[in-house]
Scaffold this active site. Structure first.
Site, PDB file in Angstrom:
ATOM      1  N   ASP A  52       0.645  -1.111  -0.429  1.00  0.00           N
ATOM      2  CA  ASP A  52       0.030   0.131   0.304  1.00  0.00           C
ATOM      3  C   ASP A  52       1.254   1.431  -0.406  1.00  0.00           C
ATOM      4  O   ASP A  52       0.665   2.293  -0.619  1.00  0.00           O
ATOM      5  CB  ASP A  52      -0.658   0.549   1.135  1.00  0.00           C
ATOM      6  N   ASN A  96      -4.914  -2.339  -4.115  1.00  0.00           N
ATOM      7  CA  ASN A  96      -6.053  -2.139  -3.496  1.00  0.00           C
ATOM      8  C   ASN A  96      -5.824  -1.183  -2.033  1.00  0.00           C
ATOM      9  O   ASN A  96      -6.600  -1.583  -1.035  1.00  0.00           O
ATOM     10  CB  ASN A  96      -6.528  -3.489  -3.187  1.00  0.00           C
ATOM     11  N   ASP A 328     -10.555  -2.242  11.988  1.00  0.00           N
ATOM     12  CA  ASP A 328      -9.356  -3.564  11.753  1.00  0.00           C
ATOM     13  C   ASP A 328      -9.390  -4.366  12.643  1.00  0.00           C
ATOM     14  O   ASP A 328      -8.982  -5.496  12.583  1.00  0.00           O
ATOM     15  CB  ASP A 328      -8.150  -2.394  10.476  1.00  0.00           C
ATOM     16  N   GLU A 356     -11.025  -4.207   2.617  1.00  0.00           N
ATOM     17  CA  GLU A 356     -10.520  -5.682   1.682  1.00  0.00           C
ATOM     18  C   GLU A 356     -10.950  -6.493   0.537  1.00  0.00           C
ATOM     19  O   GLU A 356     -10.925  -7.105  -0.445  1.00  0.00           O
ATOM     20  CB  GLU A 356      -9.385  -5.980   1.657  1.00  0.00           C
ATOM     21  N   HIS A 402      -4.736  -9.367   3.637  1.00  0.00           N
ATOM     22  CA  HIS A 402      -4.385  -8.988   5.082  1.00  0.00           C
ATOM     23  C   HIS A 402      -4.858  -9.619   5.730  1.00  0.00           C
ATOM     24  O   HIS A 402      -3.647 -10.656   6.831  1.00  0.00           O
ATOM     25  CB  HIS A 402      -3.036  -7.563   4.800  1.00  0.00           C
ATOM     26  N   ARG A 403      -5.332  -8.764   6.486  1.00  0.00           N
ATOM     27  CA  ARG A 403      -6.178  -9.191   7.978  1.00  0.00           C
ATOM     28  C   ARG A 403      -6.953 -10.454   8.309  1.00  0.00           C
ATOM     29  O   ARG A 403      -6.489 -11.291   8.944  1.00  0.00           O
ATOM     30  CB  ARG A 403      -6.710  -8.228   8.181  1.00  0.00           C
ATOM     31  N   LYS A 430       0.847  -6.289   1.630  1.00  0.00           N
ATOM     32  CA  LYS A 430      -0.382  -5.014   2.161  1.00  0.00           C
ATOM     33  C   LYS A 430       0.215  -4.605   3.277  1.00  0.00           C
ATOM     34  O   LYS A 430       0.225  -3.138   2.710  1.00  0.00           O
ATOM     35  CB  LYS A 430      -2.047  -5.300   2.044  1.00  0.00           C
TER      36      LYS A 430
END
Ligand code: DC
Length: 670
Positions: A52, A96, A328, A356, A402-403, A430
């Site tokens: 990112d 993204n 998040d 995402e 990613h999370r 990311k």
């Protein structure tokens, strides 16, 4: 970073130690944009290096910013709020990264050039209409190139004189706080007079707005705020560089390690996880994850720029939480909920659906694969804990998010002792490219998996083992190279492989200053990769390897290669002596004629001249010595699978070994 198709995390039992986390994504991308719009040079310390931030940097470079990276600092020379006039239409690809797409849309529509902003397909499904509407009220000219309300976008130049600054600019705050952030970051570009922004609807994710205001202040822009409804950018605001700015470690990334501390006990049952780079005084909203983790039972201590977390209540305590302020990090709570004493509910998280991926669906689907009962709705998720017999080994889909990848690694602490397979683990790049390495540096596994590939010289085991290791993301041990290096050290010390020198050679072997980097073997810093590959070095290796004291001296060194997430080891006695408990042992053979031919080709291609006959008799002499020595002779382990690759291509051998490995795994298909 793991660039494999999947990563199998073995069952983990404990964790303790210190981790340093990469810089915050939210702070990094805001700082980059502000530094780019300011005049003068800003030195940014500890910037996040990830997908990112890379797309943001590429975009800023394309706009004409000077960017100089040196180690963990980066110097940006800004454009001073003005583009060079008359440039061509500039296409910018933003992956993204919502934190690049939204603020750049706002900034570029006020800067005056002509741009096309696009991203990956998912980026084109993430809403931006409310921001475009707000900018259009102002007189900016933005067209949708695909679906209305979504990127890609075309931005056309505007005349600043024509901007409508008298009426308040209205923007929705209940879909994504990034729209308001984008306006706050960009509107100082147009602040000929006071500019007022009014938020329509209940503003979500307020802490992210606080980061924005905090960073704007550091760049000289004092936004006035009335509640969370009205923001005024004073007339005459100008970005001015603070000179130096430090990026805190990412508080959302910290959530995985806070959870780790809450779930895992250390080796002694006492130790904790210490997190460096971010403390409880952080400006990031997700730091309030600490409160939720404490509510679930974690014991958290903190100081300036550090956190220390250990297990408190166990099982964890179930929670019912409005998680709107930590959208998040709250994903991490959903996995912690598996270890709780009752069902946990996370509410007011509708924004998960436009991240995402649709994170409510993604979390629900994948938690169910682990065996959990999950209820979900438009803006909530409820996760029931799992009892030991309920856990299932699952292949976790990560949806390029990613999370999802990071928080599901915590399922490896399941009491059933099951591994967890994370598909496409590289998506962590990311925000946290080395997430898994960092996890493995503090986690302990009762059993780190090992695949042994033993066999005679020139059977192709090195190529096979290295490739299997690469495909699984495992470490690789070429044990022969240790004997080869020992042989070299022996020669250099003026010794020979005779019993009277055995103790001295063993002492050399025990203290080899050896490093393996990027396929190279370094001896006291010197690259000896080629020197140990000669036939003479092979013979020396074979001779020193008959000395029992040398073998004993190399034992612990070889076993130290067994590290998370797993190891592929090749040699002669990997399966019989070094890793007798290995989960898969392969004994690789090929006919002497085949092996001599392969080695012949190899040597000829390196420009070394030999004859097939001499190679074959060398091979046979080494086979005889390796199999007849009294200690650890070359022989298949009792439980080894035999693979004769005389007639197989290397790909076929790799497939065979991977299939055998797969048969041993408990995973259900993804
Ligand atoms: O695999 P290689 O050809 O690089 O090995 C060189 C020599 O080292 C081999 O002839 C025997 C010895 N060796 C050993 O005894 N045990 C091992 N695990 C690996 C190699």
């Amino acid at each position: 970073m793991f660039s494999t198709a999947f990563l199998d995390i073995p069952a983990l039992a404990g964790a303790s130690g210190t981790v340093r986390l990469p810089g915050s994504k939210s702070i990094s991308n805001r700082v980059l944009l502000l530094a780019a719009l300011a005049s003068g040079t800003t030195t940014v310390h500890d910037l996040l290096d990830s997908d990112d931030t890379r797309v943001m940097l590429d975009a800023l470079r394309a706009l004409g910013c000077g960017i100089d990276a040196a180690g963990s600092t980066l110097r940006i020379t800004g454009i001073g709020g003005q583009l060079k006039p008359g440039g061509p239409m500039l296409p910018l690809f933003l992956g993204n990264a919502g934190t690049a797409m939204r603020p750049l849309t706002a900034a570029l529509s006020l800067l005056g050039g002509e741009f096309e902003l696009s991203g990956v397909p998912r980026m084109h499904e993430r809403p931006i209409g409310d921001l475009v509407d707000a900018l259009t009220q102002l007189g900016c000219r933005i067209d949708y190139l695909g679906n209305p309300g979504y990127p890609p976008l075309r931005i056309r130049p505007v005349d600043h004189g024509a901007l409508v600054l008298d009426a308040p600019i209205r923007v929705r705050g209940d879909v994504s706080s990034q729209f308001l952030t984008a306006l706050l970051l960009a509107l100082p570009l147009a602040a000929r007079k006071d500019i007022v922004i009014e938020v329509v609807g209940e503003l979500i994710s307020k802490p992210y707005i606080e980061i924005t205001l905090n960073l704007l202040a550091r760049f000289g822009i004092a936004v006035q705020r009335e509640g969370w409804e009205r923001f005024t950018i004073p007339a005459g605001s100008r970005y001015s560089s603070p000179g130096d700015i430090h990026v805190e470690a990412d508080a959302s990334s910290a959530s995985y390690f806070i959870a780790l501390g809450a779930i895992a006990t250390g080796a002694s049952g006492q130790d904790s996880i210490r997190i460096e780079g971010v403390g409880a005084d952080s400006i990031q909203g997700d730091i309030r994850f600490i409160e939720a983790a404490r509510q679930m039972g974690a014991q958290v201590d903190s100081g300036p720029n550090w956190l220390d977390v250990r297990r408190g209540a166990w099982p964890l305590k179930a929670i019912d939480l409005d998680a709107n302020h930590i959208p998040d990090a709250a994903m991490t709570l959903a996995v912690m909920a598996l270890y709780a004493d009752g069902p946990s509910t996370l509410r007011n998280i509708a924004s998960w659906r436009v991240k995402e991926t649709d994170r409510i669906d993604a979390m629900a689907n994948e938690l169910r694969k682990l065996g959990a009962t999950v209820d979900s709705g438009p803006d909530f998720i409820r996760v029931h804990p799992l009892e030991r017999p309920g856990w299932q080994a699952a292949s976790i889909r990560t949806y390029d998010d990613h999370r999802v990848a990071m928080c599901f690694s915590l399922a490896a602490f399941n009491p059933a002792g099951l591994p967890v397979r994370i598909l496409e683990p590289h998506c962590v790049a990311k925000t946290f490219p080395d997430y898994f390495e960092t996890l493995f540096s503090v986690a302990q596994a009762p059993e780190v998996p090992v695949i042994c590939i033993d066999g005679p010289t020139a059977s192709g085991k090195g190529t096979l083992a290295a490739e299997v290791a690469r495909l699984l993301g495992y470490h690789y041990l070429d044990s022969g190279s240790l004997y080869r290096v020992t042989g070299l050290a022996m020669r250099r010390a003026g010794l020979s492989a005779e019993p009277q020198h055995e103790a001295q050679i063993a002492a050399l072997a025990a203290a080899l200053p050896l490093h393996f980097t990027e396929g190279k073997v370094l001896l006291a810093g010197e690259d000896v990769s080629d020197e140990i590959r000669t036939e003479a070095a092979g013979m020396d290796a074979s001779r020193v390897s008959t000395l029992p004291a040398v073998r004993a001296a190399l034992l612990a060194l070889q076993q130290r290669f067994r590290q998370l997430p797993g190891l592929v080891a090749d040699g002669r006695d990997m399966g019989t002596v070094i890793f007798p408990d290995a989960a898969l042992k392969v004994f690789l053979t090929a006919s002497a004629a085949q092996r001599a031919e392969r080695r012949h080709k190899q040597l000829i291609s390196k420009g070394i001249s030999t004859t097939l006959d001499s190679l074959r008799s060398d091979l046979e002499a080494r086979d005889a010595r390796d199999s007849s020595r009294s200690v650890a002779p070359l022989k298949p382990a009792q439980d080894a699978r035999h693979l004769d690759n005389s007639q197989l291509s290397i790909e076929q051998s790799i497939d065979q070994v991977l299939n055998w490995w797969q048969e041993k795994q408990p995973f259900k298909p993804a």
